[in-house]
Design a protein around this motif. Structure first.
Motif, short mmCIF file in Angstrom:
data_model
loop_
_atom_site.label_atom_id
_atom_site.label_comp_id
_atom_site.label_asym_id
_atom_site.label_seq_id
_atom_site.Cartn_x
_atom_site.Cartn_y
_atom_site.Cartn_z
N MET A 1 0.84 -1.21 0.00
CA MET A 1 0.00 0.00 0.00
C MET A 1 0.86 1.25 0.00
SD MET A 1 -3.24 0.06 -0.08
CE MET A 1 -3.54 -1.34 -1.14
N LYS A 52 -7.33 5.35 5.43
CA LYS A 52 -7.22 4.48 4.26
C LYS A 52 -6.37 3.23 4.56
CE LYS A 52 -5.31 4.66 -0.26
NZ LYS A 52 -4.37 5.40 -1.10
N VAL A 55 -8.37 0.64 6.43
CA VAL A 55 -9.31 -0.07 5.55
C VAL A 55 -8.55 -1.13 4.74
CG1 VAL A 55 -10.90 0.16 3.59
CG2 VAL A 55 -10.88 1.90 5.39
N PRO A 65 -11.59 -8.29 -1.22
CA PRO A 65 -11.03 -7.33 -2.18
C PRO A 65 -11.23 -5.90 -1.66
CG PRO A 65 -12.43 -8.93 -3.30
CD PRO A 65 -12.59 -9.17 -1.83
N LEU A 66 -10.22 -5.07 -1.89
CA LEU A 66 -10.30 -3.70 -1.41
C LEU A 66 -11.53 -2.98 -1.96
CD1 LEU A 66 -8.83 -1.63 0.34
CD2 LEU A 66 -7.50 -0.96 -1.65
N ALA A 67 -11.91 -3.33 -3.20
CA ALA A 67 -13.08 -2.69 -3.80
C ALA A 67 -14.34 -2.97 -2.99
CB ALA A 67 -13.25 -3.17 -5.24
N LYS A 68 -14.42 -4.18 -2.42
CA LYS A 68 -15.60 -4.54 -1.62
C LYS A 68 -15.57 -3.82 -0.27
CE LYS A 68 -17.14 -7.30 -4.66
NZ LYS A 68 -18.23 -6.79 -5.48
N TYR A 70 -14.18 -1.00 0.28
CA TYR A 70 -14.47 0.40 -0.02
C TYR A 70 -15.97 0.61 -0.21
CZ TYR A 70 -14.04 4.94 -2.36
OH TYR A 70 -14.15 6.26 -2.71
N GLU A 71 -16.64 -0.40 -0.79
CA GLU A 71 -18.10 -0.33 -0.93
C GLU A 71 -18.75 -0.16 0.43
OE1 GLU A 71 -20.00 -3.59 -3.03
OE2 GLU A 71 -19.06 -2.98 -4.91
N THR A 74 -18.01 3.27 2.08
CA THR A 74 -18.67 4.45 1.52
C THR A 74 -20.19 4.37 1.63
OG1 THR A 74 -18.61 3.45 -0.68
CG2 THR A 74 -16.86 5.00 -0.14
#
Lengths: 165, 238
Positions: A1, A52, A55, A65-68, A70-71, A74
Protein backbone atom coordinates in the motif's frame (compact mmCIF):
# COMPACT_ATOMS: atom_id res chain seq x y z
CA UNK A 1 0.00 0.00 0.00
CA UNK A 2 1.32 3.40 -0.88
CA UNK A 3 1.18 5.98 1.83
CA UNK A 4 -0.92 8.78 0.50
CA UNK A 5 -2.11 11.82 2.35
CA UNK A 6 -4.71 12.81 -0.23
CA UNK A 7 -7.40 10.35 0.71
CA UNK A 8 -10.76 10.91 -0.99
CA UNK A 9 -10.54 14.67 -0.88
CA UNK A 10 -9.42 14.74 2.74
CA UNK A 11 -6.56 17.17 2.58
CA UNK A 12 -3.65 16.08 4.74
CA UNK A 13 -4.01 15.31 8.40
CA UNK A 14 -4.02 11.57 7.86
CA UNK A 15 -3.00 9.88 11.04
CA UNK A 16 -0.43 7.13 11.27
CA UNK A 17 -2.35 3.94 11.77
CA UNK A 18 -1.25 1.58 14.49
CA UNK A 19 -1.70 -1.72 12.65
CA UNK A 20 -1.34 -3.72 15.86
CA UNK A 21 -4.35 -1.89 17.23
CA UNK A 22 -6.27 -2.60 14.02
CA UNK A 23 -5.26 -6.25 14.32
CA UNK A 24 -6.72 -6.26 17.82
CA UNK A 25 -10.02 -4.96 16.46
CA UNK A 26 -10.01 -7.59 13.71
CA UNK A 27 -9.37 -10.33 16.30
CA UNK A 28 -12.25 -9.04 18.40
CA UNK A 29 -14.57 -10.03 15.56
CA UNK A 30 -12.97 -13.42 15.14
CA UNK A 31 -11.17 -12.42 11.92
CA UNK A 32 -14.47 -13.09 10.16
CA UNK A 33 -15.35 -11.08 7.09
CA UNK A 34 -18.96 -10.87 8.29
CA UNK A 35 -17.74 -8.58 11.05
CA UNK A 36 -16.22 -6.01 8.70
CA UNK A 37 -18.81 -3.34 9.51
CA UNK A 38 -18.20 -3.74 13.25
CA UNK A 39 -14.47 -3.47 12.64
CA UNK A 40 -14.92 -0.30 10.63
CA UNK A 41 -17.10 1.16 13.38
CA UNK A 42 -14.47 0.39 16.01
CA UNK A 43 -11.72 1.89 13.87
CA UNK A 44 -13.88 4.94 13.29
CA UNK A 45 -14.36 5.29 17.06
CA UNK A 46 -10.61 5.04 17.54
CA UNK A 47 -9.55 7.58 14.92
CA UNK A 48 -12.84 9.48 14.44
CA UNK A 49 -12.66 8.43 10.79
CA UNK A 50 -11.56 5.47 8.66
CA UNK A 51 -7.93 5.92 7.67
CA UNK A 52 -7.22 4.48 4.26
CA UNK A 53 -4.40 2.33 5.57
CA UNK A 54 -6.69 0.80 8.18
CA UNK A 55 -9.31 -0.07 5.55
CA UNK A 56 -6.60 -1.62 3.38
CA UNK A 57 -5.20 -3.57 6.31
CA UNK A 58 -8.61 -4.95 7.30
CA UNK A 59 -9.30 -6.02 3.70
CA UNK A 60 -5.88 -7.61 3.32
CA UNK A 61 -6.23 -9.53 6.59
CA UNK A 62 -9.73 -10.77 5.84
CA UNK A 63 -8.97 -11.60 2.21
CA UNK A 64 -11.72 -9.25 1.06
CA UNK A 65 -11.03 -7.33 -2.18
CA UNK A 66 -10.30 -3.70 -1.41
CA UNK A 67 -13.08 -2.69 -3.80
CA UNK A 68 -15.60 -4.54 -1.62
CA UNK A 69 -14.25 -3.02 1.59
CA UNK A 70 -14.47 0.40 -0.02
CA UNK A 71 -18.10 -0.33 -0.93
CA UNK A 72 -18.89 -0.93 2.75
CA UNK A 73 -16.88 2.08 3.89
CA UNK A 74 -18.67 4.45 1.52
CA UNK A 75 -22.16 3.02 1.90
CA UNK A 76 -22.81 3.91 5.53
CA UNK A 77 -23.16 7.51 6.63
CA UNK A 78 -21.84 6.52 10.07
CA UNK A 79 -18.47 5.80 8.47
CA UNK A 80 -16.28 8.58 7.14
CA UNK A 81 -13.17 8.33 5.02
CA UNK A 82 -12.33 11.94 5.68
CA UNK A 83 -10.85 12.97 9.03
CA UNK A 84 -13.60 14.27 11.29
CA UNK A 85 -13.52 17.14 13.76
CA UNK A 86 -13.52 16.85 17.53
CA UNK A 87 -17.13 18.03 17.61
CA UNK A 88 -19.85 17.28 15.10
CA UNK A 89 -22.31 20.07 14.47
CA UNK A 90 -25.59 18.72 13.15
CA UNK A 91 -27.95 21.30 11.76
CA UNK A 92 -31.44 19.91 11.36
CA UNK A 93 -33.01 20.47 7.96
CA UNK A 94 -36.10 18.36 8.54
CA UNK A 95 -39.46 19.75 7.44
CA UNK A 96 -40.12 21.87 10.53
CA UNK A 97 -36.55 23.13 10.88
CA UNK A 98 -36.40 23.80 7.15
CA UNK A 99 -39.49 26.00 7.32
CA UNK A 100 -38.28 27.74 10.46
CA UNK A 101 -35.05 28.82 8.79
CA UNK A 102 -32.64 25.90 9.15
CA UNK A 103 -31.00 26.62 5.78
CA UNK A 104 -30.09 30.16 6.97
CA UNK A 105 -28.56 28.72 10.13
CA UNK A 106 -26.41 26.20 8.26
CA UNK A 107 -25.31 28.91 5.83
CA UNK A 108 -24.22 31.05 8.77
CA UNK A 109 -22.28 28.09 10.17
CA UNK A 110 -20.56 27.65 6.81
CA UNK A 111 -19.54 31.32 6.87
CA UNK A 112 -18.55 31.33 10.54
CA UNK A 113 -16.40 28.20 10.29
CA UNK A 114 -15.37 28.64 6.63
CA UNK A 115 -16.34 25.09 5.75
CA UNK A 116 -18.83 23.50 3.42
CA UNK A 117 -21.55 21.25 4.81
CA UNK A 118 -20.07 17.79 5.28
CA UNK A 119 -16.52 19.09 5.75
CA UNK A 120 -14.26 19.64 8.73
CA UNK A 121 -12.60 22.87 9.81
CA UNK A 122 -8.88 23.26 9.18
CA UNK A 123 -8.14 23.06 12.91
CA UNK A 124 -10.03 19.72 13.06
CA UNK A 125 -12.31 21.08 15.76
CA UNK A 126 -15.70 20.99 14.04
CA UNK A 127 -17.37 18.87 11.39
CA UNK A 128 -20.48 20.50 9.96
CA UNK A 129 -23.27 18.36 8.65
CA UNK A 130 -26.96 18.56 7.92
CA UNK A 131 -29.42 15.97 9.18
CA UNK A 132 -32.96 15.31 8.12
CA UNK A 133 -34.80 15.23 11.43
CA UNK A 134 -33.64 15.04 15.01
CA UNK A 135 -37.15 14.50 16.33
CA UNK A 136 -37.41 17.70 18.32
CA UNK A 137 -39.46 19.80 15.93
CA UNK A 138 -40.83 22.02 18.72
CA UNK A 139 -37.30 23.39 19.09
CA UNK A 140 -36.93 24.16 15.38
CA UNK A 141 -34.54 25.10 13.97
CA UNK A 142 -32.45 22.72 16.03
CA UNK A 143 -28.68 22.45 16.17
CA UNK A 144 -27.03 19.53 17.92
CA UNK A 145 -23.35 19.54 18.77
CA UNK A 146 -22.42 16.02 19.82
CA UNK A 147 -24.89 15.45 22.69
CA UNK A 148 -25.81 19.06 23.35
CA UNK A 149 -28.93 20.60 21.80
CA UNK A 150 -29.46 24.23 20.86
CA UNK A 151 -33.09 25.00 20.08
CA UNK A 152 -34.77 27.87 18.22
CA UNK A 153 -31.50 28.95 16.65
CA UNK A 154 -31.12 31.87 14.28
CA UNK A 155 -28.14 32.98 12.19
CA UNK A 156 -27.46 35.36 15.07
CA UNK A 157 -26.98 32.59 17.64
CA UNK A 158 -24.48 30.65 15.52
CA UNK A 159 -21.49 32.50 16.99
CA UNK A 160 -22.68 31.66 20.50
CA UNK A 161 -22.95 27.97 19.66
CA UNK A 162 -19.44 27.90 18.21
CA UNK A 163 -18.05 29.81 21.21
CA UNK A 164 -19.53 27.25 23.61
CA UNK A 165 -16.86 24.76 22.52
CA UNK B 1 -33.03 -31.31 -15.10
CA UNK B 2 -36.82 -31.67 -14.80
CA UNK B 3 -38.79 -30.02 -17.58
CA UNK B 4 -41.78 -27.75 -17.26
CA UNK B 5 -44.37 -26.67 -19.79
CA UNK B 6 -45.07 -23.00 -20.21
CA UNK B 7 -46.17 -20.62 -22.88
CA UNK B 8 -44.61 -17.41 -24.12
CA UNK B 9 -46.73 -15.18 -26.35
CA UNK B 10 -49.05 -18.15 -26.85
CA UNK B 11 -46.23 -20.39 -28.06
CA UNK B 12 -45.93 -23.66 -26.13
CA UNK B 13 -42.45 -24.14 -24.79
CA UNK B 14 -40.72 -26.82 -22.78
CA UNK B 15 -37.95 -25.53 -20.55
CA UNK B 16 -35.72 -26.58 -17.67
CA UNK B 17 -37.46 -26.02 -14.39
CA UNK B 18 -36.07 -22.92 -12.72
CA UNK B 19 -34.40 -21.57 -15.87
CA UNK B 20 -34.93 -17.84 -16.03
CA UNK B 21 -37.64 -16.65 -18.37
CA UNK B 22 -35.34 -14.28 -20.25
CA UNK B 23 -33.00 -17.15 -21.18
CA UNK B 24 -35.97 -19.33 -22.13
CA UNK B 25 -37.32 -16.56 -24.40
CA UNK B 26 -33.98 -16.01 -26.09
CA UNK B 27 -33.39 -19.74 -26.54
CA UNK B 28 -36.70 -19.79 -28.40
CA UNK B 29 -35.89 -16.71 -30.51
CA UNK B 30 -38.37 -14.48 -28.73
CA UNK B 31 -36.70 -11.08 -28.41
CA UNK B 32 -36.72 -9.37 -25.02
CA UNK B 33 -34.66 -6.21 -24.56
CA UNK B 34 -32.14 -5.97 -21.75
CA UNK B 35 -29.00 -4.08 -20.80
CA UNK B 36 -27.63 -5.75 -17.68
CA UNK B 37 -27.91 -9.40 -18.73
CA UNK B 38 -24.93 -11.29 -20.02
CA UNK B 39 -24.78 -14.93 -21.03
CA UNK B 40 -21.57 -15.54 -19.15
CA UNK B 41 -22.55 -13.67 -16.02
CA UNK B 42 -26.25 -14.41 -15.75
CA UNK B 43 -28.88 -12.17 -14.27
CA UNK B 44 -28.68 -9.32 -11.84
CA UNK B 45 -32.06 -7.60 -12.27
CA UNK B 46 -30.63 -4.11 -12.52
CA UNK B 47 -31.86 -2.47 -15.70
CA UNK B 48 -35.55 -3.47 -15.43
CA UNK B 49 -35.83 -3.43 -19.19
CA UNK B 50 -36.66 -7.10 -19.57
CA UNK B 51 -40.06 -6.85 -17.86
CA UNK B 52 -42.75 -9.22 -19.12
CA UNK B 53 -46.24 -10.02 -17.95
CA UNK B 54 -46.81 -13.38 -16.35
CA UNK B 55 -50.23 -14.92 -15.92
CA UNK B 56 -50.92 -17.74 -13.55
CA UNK B 57 -54.57 -18.63 -13.18
CA UNK B 58 -56.45 -15.34 -13.03
CA UNK B 59 -53.57 -13.23 -11.85
CA UNK B 60 -51.32 -11.20 -14.11
CA UNK B 61 -48.24 -9.45 -12.89
CA UNK B 62 -45.24 -7.63 -14.21
CA UNK B 63 -41.94 -9.39 -13.54
CA UNK B 64 -38.31 -8.98 -14.57
CA UNK B 65 -37.93 -11.95 -16.88
CA UNK B 66 -34.21 -12.26 -16.14
CA UNK B 67 -34.98 -13.27 -12.55
CA UNK B 68 -38.28 -15.09 -12.99
CA UNK B 69 -37.88 -18.88 -12.87
CA UNK B 70 -39.75 -20.98 -15.40
CA UNK B 71 -42.48 -23.05 -13.73
CA UNK B 72 -45.26 -25.33 -14.85
CA UNK B 73 -48.23 -23.52 -16.35
CA UNK B 74 -46.67 -20.08 -16.58
CA UNK B 75 -48.15 -17.95 -19.34
CA UNK B 76 -45.85 -15.12 -20.27
CA UNK B 77 -46.47 -12.21 -22.60
CA UNK B 78 -43.50 -10.23 -23.89
CA UNK B 79 -45.41 -7.56 -25.79
CA UNK B 80 -48.39 -5.58 -24.51
CA UNK B 81 -49.44 -1.99 -23.96
CA UNK B 82 -48.56 -2.26 -20.27
CA UNK B 83 -45.13 -3.70 -20.94
CA UNK B 84 -44.43 -1.06 -23.57
CA UNK B 85 -45.33 1.63 -21.04
CA UNK B 86 -43.03 0.24 -18.36
CA UNK B 87 -40.14 -0.16 -20.79
CA UNK B 88 -40.68 3.37 -22.08
CA UNK B 89 -40.60 4.72 -18.54
CA UNK B 90 -37.46 2.76 -17.70
CA UNK B 91 -35.74 3.97 -20.85
CA UNK B 92 -36.80 7.56 -20.31
CA UNK B 93 -35.34 7.46 -16.80
CA UNK B 94 -32.12 5.84 -18.02
CA UNK B 95 -31.90 8.42 -20.78
CA UNK B 96 -32.35 11.22 -18.25
CA UNK B 97 -29.50 9.71 -16.25
CA UNK B 98 -27.22 9.18 -19.26
CA UNK B 99 -28.06 11.80 -21.90
CA UNK B 100 -24.66 11.25 -23.57
CA UNK B 101 -25.19 7.57 -24.25
CA UNK B 102 -25.89 6.80 -27.89
CA UNK B 103 -26.91 3.26 -27.03
CA UNK B 104 -29.57 4.40 -24.54
CA UNK B 105 -30.78 7.05 -26.99
CA UNK B 106 -31.06 4.46 -29.75
CA UNK B 107 -32.93 2.02 -27.53
CA UNK B 108 -35.21 4.73 -26.18
CA UNK B 109 -36.10 5.99 -29.65
CA UNK B 110 -36.74 2.47 -30.89
CA UNK B 111 -39.19 2.05 -28.02
CA UNK B 112 -40.99 5.27 -28.92
CA UNK B 113 -39.43 7.62 -26.40
CA UNK B 114 -38.76 10.83 -28.31
CA UNK B 115 -37.67 13.10 -25.51
CA UNK B 116 -36.88 13.17 -21.80
CA UNK B 117 -39.38 14.99 -19.62
CA UNK B 118 -37.17 14.88 -16.54
CA UNK B 119 -34.18 16.92 -15.54
CA UNK B 120 -31.11 15.38 -17.13
CA UNK B 121 -28.11 14.35 -15.05
CA UNK B 122 -24.72 15.62 -16.10
CA UNK B 123 -22.51 13.82 -13.60
CA UNK B 124 -23.27 10.15 -14.27
CA UNK B 125 -21.56 9.80 -17.63
CA UNK B 126 -23.05 6.85 -19.49
CA UNK B 127 -23.19 4.56 -16.47
CA UNK B 128 -26.51 2.91 -15.64
CA UNK B 129 -25.09 0.95 -12.67
CA UNK B 130 -25.81 -2.37 -14.37
CA UNK B 131 -22.94 -3.94 -12.43
CA UNK B 132 -21.66 -5.91 -15.43
CA UNK B 133 -18.15 -4.47 -15.13
CA UNK B 134 -17.94 -5.25 -11.42
CA UNK B 135 -19.25 -8.78 -11.90
CA UNK B 136 -16.89 -9.38 -14.82
CA UNK B 137 -13.90 -8.13 -12.87
CA UNK B 138 -14.84 -10.30 -9.92
CA UNK B 139 -15.96 -13.58 -11.46
CA UNK B 140 -14.43 -13.68 -14.95
CA UNK B 141 -11.14 -11.85 -14.47
CA UNK B 142 -10.89 -12.65 -10.79
CA UNK B 143 -9.18 -9.51 -9.52
CA UNK B 144 -12.09 -7.45 -8.12
CA UNK B 145 -10.49 -4.14 -8.94
CA UNK B 146 -13.87 -2.47 -9.30
CA UNK B 147 -16.71 -1.82 -6.91
CA UNK B 148 -19.49 0.58 -6.14
CA UNK B 149 -19.10 3.53 -3.88
CA UNK B 150 -21.68 5.51 -1.98
CA UNK B 151 -25.41 5.12 -2.33
CA UNK B 152 -28.42 6.93 -3.73
CA UNK B 153 -27.71 9.72 -6.18
CA UNK B 154 -23.93 9.62 -5.66
CA UNK B 155 -23.59 5.86 -6.16
CA UNK B 156 -21.04 5.06 -8.83
CA UNK B 157 -18.68 2.42 -10.14
CA UNK B 158 -15.12 3.12 -9.20
CA UNK B 159 -11.78 1.76 -8.10
CA UNK B 160 -11.02 1.77 -4.36
CA UNK B 161 -10.61 5.34 -3.05
CA UNK B 162 -11.10 6.62 -6.61
CA UNK B 163 -7.43 5.99 -7.16
CA UNK B 164 -5.67 3.82 -9.75
CA UNK B 165 -6.24 0.28 -8.54
CA UNK B 166 -3.30 -1.88 -7.63
CA UNK B 167 -5.13 -5.10 -8.46
CA UNK B 168 -6.31 -3.97 -11.92
CA UNK B 169 -4.49 -5.87 -14.67
CA UNK B 170 -5.58 -3.55 -17.46
CA UNK B 171 -7.39 -6.29 -19.37
CA UNK B 172 -10.22 -4.02 -20.43
CA UNK B 173 -12.91 -6.64 -19.83
CA UNK B 174 -14.96 -4.03 -17.97
CA UNK B 175 -14.86 -1.67 -20.93
CA UNK B 176 -15.71 -4.53 -23.29
CA UNK B 177 -18.73 -5.69 -21.32
CA UNK B 178 -20.12 -2.22 -20.58
CA UNK B 179 -23.42 -1.94 -22.47
CA UNK B 180 -23.34 1.83 -22.78
CA UNK B 181 -19.66 2.53 -23.38
CA UNK B 182 -19.18 4.39 -20.12
CA UNK B 183 -15.77 3.00 -19.26
CA UNK B 184 -12.96 4.88 -20.96
CA UNK B 185 -10.04 2.89 -22.27
CA UNK B 186 -7.56 3.86 -24.92
CA UNK B 187 -4.28 2.46 -26.22
CA UNK B 188 -1.74 4.97 -27.39
CA UNK B 189 1.90 4.45 -28.35
CA UNK B 190 2.13 1.11 -26.62
CA UNK B 191 0.46 2.30 -23.43
CA UNK B 192 -3.05 1.42 -22.30
CA UNK B 193 -4.97 3.94 -20.23
CA UNK B 194 -7.84 2.70 -18.07
CA UNK B 195 -9.26 3.69 -14.69
CA UNK B 196 -6.60 6.32 -14.27
CA UNK B 197 -3.77 3.86 -14.65
CA UNK B 198 -1.28 3.36 -17.44
CA UNK B 199 -0.23 -0.10 -18.56
CA UNK B 200 2.73 -0.88 -20.76
CA UNK B 201 1.56 -2.97 -23.70
CA UNK B 202 3.49 -6.05 -24.75
CA UNK B 203 4.56 -6.13 -28.37
CA UNK B 204 4.01 -9.45 -30.13
CA UNK B 205 7.28 -11.32 -30.59
CA UNK B 206 6.42 -12.05 -34.23
CA UNK B 207 4.32 -9.25 -35.70
CA UNK B 208 5.22 -6.49 -33.25
CA UNK B 209 1.63 -5.42 -32.60
CA UNK B 210 0.95 -4.08 -29.12
CA UNK B 211 -1.74 -6.58 -28.27
CA UNK B 212 -2.12 -6.79 -24.48
CA UNK B 213 -0.79 -5.17 -21.32
CA UNK B 214 2.36 -6.83 -20.05
CA UNK B 215 0.84 -6.89 -16.59
CA UNK B 216 -2.17 -8.83 -17.86
CA UNK B 217 0.08 -11.42 -19.52
CA UNK B 218 2.01 -11.85 -16.29
CA UNK B 219 -1.27 -12.32 -14.44
CA UNK B 220 -2.45 -14.93 -16.95
CA UNK B 221 0.90 -16.68 -16.76
CA UNK B 222 0.70 -16.74 -12.96
CA UNK B 223 -2.86 -18.06 -12.79
CA UNK B 224 -2.80 -20.49 -15.72
CA UNK B 225 0.81 -21.63 -15.66
CA UNK B 226 1.28 -20.77 -19.33
CA UNK B 227 4.81 -19.62 -20.07
CA UNK B 228 5.48 -15.94 -20.72
CA UNK B 229 7.32 -16.88 -23.93
CA UNK B 230 4.13 -18.36 -25.35
CA UNK B 231 1.93 -15.51 -24.10
CA UNK B 232 4.24 -12.88 -25.56
CA UNK B 233 3.16 -13.91 -29.05
CA UNK B 234 -0.22 -12.48 -29.98
CA UNK B 235 -3.13 -14.91 -30.53
CA UNK B 236 -3.05 -14.24 -34.30
CA UNK B 237 0.58 -15.37 -34.63
CA UNK B 238 0.42 -18.35 -32.27
Amino acid sequence: MTQSSACCGGKGGDVTVDLAKVDGIIDKYGRDRAGILGMFQDIQREYRYLPKDAVAHVCRTLGVPLAKGYEVATFFKALSLKPRGKYTIQVCLGTACHLKGGPNVIEQFERELSVKTGDTTADKKFTLESVNCLGACALAPLVRVDEKDFGKTTPGTVKKVVKAF
Amino acid sequence: MPKVNLSVDGKKIQADKGAFLLDVCRDNHIPVPSLCHNEALGSDGRCRLCVVEVRRGNRTRMVTSCLFPAAEGVEAITQSANIALVRKTVLELLWARCPESDEIARLARSHGVSDVRYQKDNDKGKCILCNLCIRTCESVVGVSALGLSGKGPVKKVTTPFDEPSETCIGCGACAFVCPTGHIQMWDKEGVRNIWGRKFEMAACAKCGTHFAPLYQLEYISKTSGASMDRLRTCPDCR
